[in-house]
Design a protein around this motif. Sequence first.
Motif, PDB file in Angstrom:
ATOM      1  N   ASP A 132      -2.861  11.744  -0.648  1.00  0.00           N
ATOM      2  CA  ASP A 132      -2.309  13.076  -0.432  1.00  0.00           C
ATOM      3  C   ASP A 132      -0.976  12.860   0.288  1.00  0.00           C
ATOM      4  O   ASP A 132      -0.844  11.913   1.066  1.00  0.00           O
ATOM      5  N   LEU A 133       0.002  13.700   0.037  1.00  0.00           N
ATOM      6  CA  LEU A 133       1.298  13.457   0.668  1.00  0.00           C
ATOM      7  C   LEU A 133       1.359  13.978   2.096  1.00  0.00           C
ATOM      8  O   LEU A 133       2.065  13.440   2.932  1.00  0.00           O
ATOM      9  N   LEU A 134       0.627  15.057   2.359  1.00  0.00           N
ATOM     10  CA  LEU A 134       0.650  15.593   3.723  1.00  0.00           C
ATOM     11  C   LEU A 134      -0.638  15.209   4.429  1.00  0.00           C
ATOM     12  O   LEU A 134      -1.694  15.737   4.124  1.00  0.00           O
ATOM     13  N   LEU A 135      -0.523  14.269   5.353  1.00  0.00           N
ATOM     14  CA  LEU A 135      -1.709  13.840   6.083  1.00  0.00           C
ATOM     15  C   LEU A 135      -1.459  14.073   7.562  1.00  0.00           C
ATOM     16  O   LEU A 135      -0.340  13.904   8.031  1.00  0.00           O
ATOM     17  N   PRO A 136      -2.499  14.460   8.286  1.00  0.00           N
ATOM     18  CA  PRO A 136      -2.293  14.653   9.715  1.00  0.00           C
ATOM     19  C   PRO A 136      -2.168  13.293  10.405  1.00  0.00           C
ATOM     20  O   PRO A 136      -2.509  12.272   9.821  1.00  0.00           O
ATOM     21  N   GLY A 137      -1.683  13.315  11.613  1.00  0.00           N
ATOM     22  CA  GLY A 137      -1.586  12.069  12.371  1.00  0.00           C
ATOM     23  C   GLY A 137      -0.261  11.380  12.124  1.00  0.00           C
ATOM     24  O   GLY A 137       0.622  11.905  11.448  1.00  0.00           O
ATOM     25  N   GLY A 138      -0.163  10.167  12.642  1.00  0.00           N
ATOM     26  CA  GLY A 138       1.117   9.464  12.664  1.00  0.00           C
ATOM     27  C   GLY A 138       1.637   9.024  11.306  1.00  0.00           C
ATOM     28  O   GLY A 138       2.832   9.072  11.042  1.00  0.00           O
ATOM     29  N   VAL A 139       0.727   8.568  10.418  1.00  0.00           N
ATOM     30  CA  VAL A 139       1.186   7.996   9.150  1.00  0.00           C
ATOM     31  C   VAL A 139       0.993   9.031   8.044  1.00  0.00           C
ATOM     32  O   VAL A 139      -0.118   9.385   7.691  1.00  0.00           O
ATOM     33  N   SER A 140       2.083   9.535   7.481  1.00  0.00           N
ATOM     34  CA  SER A 140       1.979  10.547   6.431  1.00  0.00           C
ATOM     35  C   SER A 140       1.793   9.875   5.077  1.00  0.00           C
ATOM     36  O   SER A 140       1.935   8.653   4.951  1.00  0.00           O
ATOM     37  N   GLY A 141       1.476  10.682   4.094  1.00  0.00           N
ATOM     38  CA  GLY A 141       1.325  10.161   2.738  1.00  0.00           C
ATOM     39  C   GLY A 141       2.616   9.549   2.229  1.00  0.00           C
ATOM     40  O   GLY A 141       2.608   8.544   1.512  1.00  0.00           O
ATOM     41  N   LEU A 142       3.740  10.170   2.639  1.00  0.00           N
ATOM     42  CA  LEU A 142       5.025   9.630   2.193  1.00  0.00           C
ATOM     43  C   LEU A 142       5.287   8.251   2.800  1.00  0.00           C
ATOM     44  O   LEU A 142       5.817   7.361   2.135  1.00  0.00           O
ATOM     45  N   ASP A 143       4.872   8.100   4.090  1.00  0.00           N
ATOM     46  CA  ASP A 143       5.028   6.780   4.726  1.00  0.00           C
ATOM     47  C   ASP A 143       4.234   5.733   3.952  1.00  0.00           C
ATOM     48  O   ASP A 143       4.707   4.637   3.654  1.00  0.00           O
ATOM     49  N   LEU A 144       3.009   6.134   3.631  1.00  0.00           N
ATOM     50  CA  LEU A 144       2.120   5.234   2.907  1.00  0.00           C
ATOM     51  C   LEU A 144       2.725   4.894   1.543  1.00  0.00           C
ATOM     52  O   LEU A 144       2.750   3.739   1.124  1.00  0.00           O
ATOM     53  N   ALA A 145       3.233   5.934   0.879  1.00  0.00           N
ATOM     54  CA  ALA A 145       3.846   5.733  -0.437  1.00  0.00           C
ATOM     55  C   ALA A 145       5.022   4.773  -0.314  1.00  0.00           C
ATOM     56  O   ALA A 145       5.194   3.853  -1.129  1.00  0.00           O
ATOM     57  N   GLY A 146       5.824   4.975   0.740  1.00  0.00           N
ATOM     58  CA  GLY A 146       6.969   4.091   0.958  1.00  0.00           C
ATOM     59  C   GLY A 146       6.524   2.658   1.123  1.00  0.00           C
ATOM     60  O   GLY A 146       7.122   1.730   0.559  1.00  0.00           O
ATOM     61  N   TRP A 147       5.437   2.465   1.865  1.00  0.00           N
ATOM     62  CA  TRP A 147       4.924   1.103   2.106  1.00  0.00           C
ATOM     63  C   TRP A 147       4.494   0.479   0.784  1.00  0.00           C
ATOM     64  O   TRP A 147       4.830  -0.663   0.477  1.00  0.00           O
ATOM     65  N   VAL A 148       3.758   1.254  -0.015  1.00  0.00           N
ATOM     66  CA  VAL A 148       3.266   0.738  -1.291  1.00  0.00           C
ATOM     67  C   VAL A 148       4.432   0.353  -2.195  1.00  0.00           C
ATOM     68  O   VAL A 148       4.433  -0.704  -2.838  1.00  0.00           O
ATOM     69  N   LEU A 149       5.448   1.205  -2.238  1.00  0.00           N
ATOM     70  CA  LEU A 149       6.569   0.967  -3.148  1.00  0.00           C
ATOM     71  C   LEU A 149       7.359  -0.276  -2.765  1.00  0.00           C
ATOM     72  O   LEU A 149       7.977  -0.908  -3.614  1.00  0.00           O
ATOM     73  N   THR A 150       7.345  -0.611  -1.470  1.00  0.00           N
ATOM     74  CA  THR A 150       8.127  -1.785  -1.053  1.00  0.00           C
ATOM     75  C   THR A 150       7.259  -3.031  -0.984  1.00  0.00           C
ATOM     76  O   THR A 150       7.745  -4.099  -0.620  1.00  0.00           O
ATOM     77  N   ALA A 151       5.963  -2.910  -1.334  1.00  0.00           N
ATOM     78  CA  ALA A 151       5.053  -4.045  -1.155  1.00  0.00           C
ATOM     79  C   ALA A 151       5.114  -5.053  -2.299  1.00  0.00           C
ATOM     80  O   ALA A 151       4.271  -5.924  -2.400  1.00  0.00           O
ATOM     81  N   GLY A 152       6.078  -4.887  -3.189  1.00  0.00           N
ATOM     82  CA  GLY A 152       6.243  -5.885  -4.263  1.00  0.00           C
ATOM     83  C   GLY A 152       5.061  -5.902  -5.220  1.00  0.00           C
ATOM     84  O   GLY A 152       4.827  -4.939  -5.939  1.00  0.00           O
ATOM     85  N   GLN A 153       4.285  -6.978  -5.184  1.00  0.00           N
ATOM     86  CA  GLN A 153       3.177  -7.141  -6.134  1.00  0.00           C
ATOM     87  C   GLN A 153       1.944  -6.323  -5.758  1.00  0.00           C
ATOM     88  O   GLN A 153       0.865  -6.550  -6.279  1.00  0.00           O
ATOM     89  N   GLY A 154       2.105  -5.373  -4.840  1.00  0.00           N
ATOM     90  CA  GLY A 154       0.959  -4.601  -4.361  1.00  0.00           C
ATOM     91  C   GLY A 154       0.442  -3.604  -5.381  1.00  0.00           C
ATOM     92  O   GLY A 154       0.758  -3.678  -6.575  1.00  0.00           O
ATOM     93  N   PRO A 155      -0.360  -2.646  -4.913  1.00  0.00           N
ATOM     94  CA  PRO A 155      -0.994  -1.685  -5.807  1.00  0.00           C
ATOM     95  C   PRO A 155      -0.011  -0.669  -6.392  1.00  0.00           C
ATOM     96  O   PRO A 155       1.097  -0.522  -5.906  1.00  0.00           O
ATOM     97  N   ARG A 156      -0.462   0.013  -7.434  1.00  0.00           N
ATOM     98  CA  ARG A 156       0.289   1.141  -7.999  1.00  0.00           C
ATOM     99  C   ARG A 156       0.091   2.379  -7.119  1.00  0.00           C
ATOM    100  O   ARG A 156      -0.777   2.379  -6.241  1.00  0.00           O
ATOM    101  N   LEU A 157       0.845   3.439  -7.424  1.00  0.00           N
ATOM    102  CA  LEU A 157       0.843   4.610  -6.542  1.00  0.00           C
ATOM    103  C   LEU A 157       0.660   5.908  -7.327  1.00  0.00           C
ATOM    104  O   LEU A 157       1.275   6.105  -8.375  1.00  0.00           O
ATOM    105  N   LEU A 158      -0.211   6.778  -6.801  1.00  0.00           N
ATOM    106  CA  LEU A 158      -0.291   8.143  -7.335  1.00  0.00           C
ATOM    107  C   LEU A 158      -0.423   9.101  -6.147  1.00  0.00           C
ATOM    108  O   LEU A 158      -1.321   8.941  -5.325  1.00  0.00           O
ATOM    109  N   CYS A 159       0.510  10.037  -6.034  1.00  0.00           N
ATOM    110  CA  CYS A 159       0.510  10.967  -4.897  1.00  0.00           C
ATOM    111  C   CYS A 159       0.056  12.345  -5.356  1.00  0.00           C
ATOM    112  O   CYS A 159       0.407  12.786  -6.452  1.00  0.00           O
ATOM    113  N   VAL A 160      -0.704  13.014  -4.507  1.00  0.00           N
ATOM    114  CA  VAL A 160      -1.089  14.393  -4.825  1.00  0.00           C
ATOM    115  C   VAL A 160      -0.676  15.302  -3.677  1.00  0.00           C
ATOM    116  O   VAL A 160      -0.629  14.887  -2.521  1.00  0.00           O
TER     117      VAL A 160
END
Length: 539
Positions: free
Chosen positions: A470-498
């Motif tokens: 989900d893109l809007l998550l409570p707490g310190g790490v938002s969905g967008l932060d997570l998405a950003g991490w995934v996108l820069t992780a190179g050979q890491g997992p694929r991403l789907l945001c809701v």
Amino acid sequence: MEMAPSPDEVFVTVGRELGRIGLACTLALVDPTGGQARTAYDSREAGSAPAAPGLPLEAVDAYRRIAAGEPYVFSPGSLVAPLLFEDRLLGFLSVRSADLAEEAIPALKVFANEIAAAWRKAQLVRDLEESLRQLRLTQEQLLQSQKMEAVGRLAGGVAHDFNNQLTAILGYAEILLMDCPPVDSRRAGLEEIVKAARRAADLTRQLLAFSRKQVLQPRVVDLNGLIEDMRGMLRPLLGEDVRLETSFEPAPLRVRADPTQIQQVIVNLAVNSRDAMPSGGIIHLATSSLRVEGGQGVRPLPAARPGGLPSGLPPPELAGLPAGQYCLLSVRDNGTGMDRDTLSRLYEPFFTTKAQGKGTGLGLSTVYGIVTQSGGQIFCSSQPGEGTVFTICLPRDGSEEKSNGRSGTALPVAGGTETILVVEDEEAVRELVRRTLASAGYAVQTVSTGAEGLRLLQADCQAFRLVLTDLLLPGGVSGLDLAGWVLTAGQGPRLLCVSGYSEQLSAEAMSALPPGSFLQKPFSPSELLRRVRAVLDAV
Ligand SMILES: Nc1ncnc2c1ncn2[C@@H]1O[C@H](COP(=O)(O)OP(=O)(O)OP(=O)(O)O)[C@@H](O)[C@H]1O
Ligand SMILES: [Mg+2]
């Protein structure tokens, strides 16, 4: 409240008073530049306002002499005196009577001063009234835009929570339907639940659009191609009595916008036009380009007011746009047209003139939300009996990105065996997603916060083939932060945001997501499975 006399009425009163004592008179005003005098009242034409053109002061001997400093000009039977106020020459009083004698001069001079003071006062009162009228108008506009903002915030907030609930309702109803044998008597009931939830989802989508909190997925689209592609879909909507005409700018008109949303704008406008032509007519869709040169954009348009709404009246000139290149899209009909009252409330949510059950009054508020959220402006020009034209103005996209404006085709539903990390704070949605994915064969791990998700990914990012967050998550790490991490992780997992809501999602943030990696809530289980497979299979 008693109305103060207008400057013209002051002159009429003066003329009447002088007439009563047997004096004919003319009152002339000096224009602000001081070069000309114009007759404002003449007792010979009393009752009708003299439409006299201005005369140069030089052309009238008495005016010229008084302007040069003489206190008055007397000749037997006639006196011309200045109308002076605070040493400024406002105009002239000319009095005529066969028996006018020199003895009358002092009294008439005093009278001329009184006239000047009364006229000046009336003029100041009129200026004051005009300022107050402007102020009231501005206040009304401000109130109106504050009201729209408040309704928008409320609508956006409600729609956000609603979308989560609807995702759960729709999802579970569909799952139950899938499990239901075709002959089960409960099927009809479940189908009704799905239908009702879909209608509710449509409503929340419109509210979100109006509150400009909709998640847009902008990309570069050609307006011409987009409209061309919509013909087939518009035809049956418009009915047999309505002719659809189009005219296009020959060159492609690239704008950065969400194509499905622009389609919705066109459908809403076209359906309104159809409704305004109950016995048929013509709808004309046209595109064109507009270049606004620097310096022309000095006057802000109503829609450019922060948080404000265009009133819909009067038709603003496009030349008031800030300098730049624009693509214009207009929808014109020869229907009933609108009166000023309707025009002034056009974009208010739930404003409709249609019968109960015929219109919800959300069409144009949705259009307004989409257009402004896309950085554009909308204008309407209409008169009763004259038809209506809506013009939408979107900034032209300068980049060379290729796109044909066509939306992707639906892929078949298929499952898989990959491991998926699901990050979703809303329990009902999380559980639904887990069940849907698990039932299609995937291995699923769920967490409810961005921080937990990040911890798992940092520990072993190869463990997951897909992160669904989900893109809007409570707490310190938002969905967008997570998405950003995934996108820069190179050979890491694929991403789907809701997400169902774009409170903090800027257009830039959205366009940083790879194409196809966003899914709007509420979604159905089959949609979810299709999108998950598509992201996993993308090359
Ligand atoms: N092309 C048009 N010609 C005449 N009147 C129009 C036109 N477009 C809009 N209107 C007026 O504006 C009102 C608001 O339009 P809007 O699309 O927001 O709501 P609606 O069409 O009444 O309902 P909904 O679109 O939600 O079904 C309409 O009820 C109608 O009075
Ligand atoms: Mg409508």
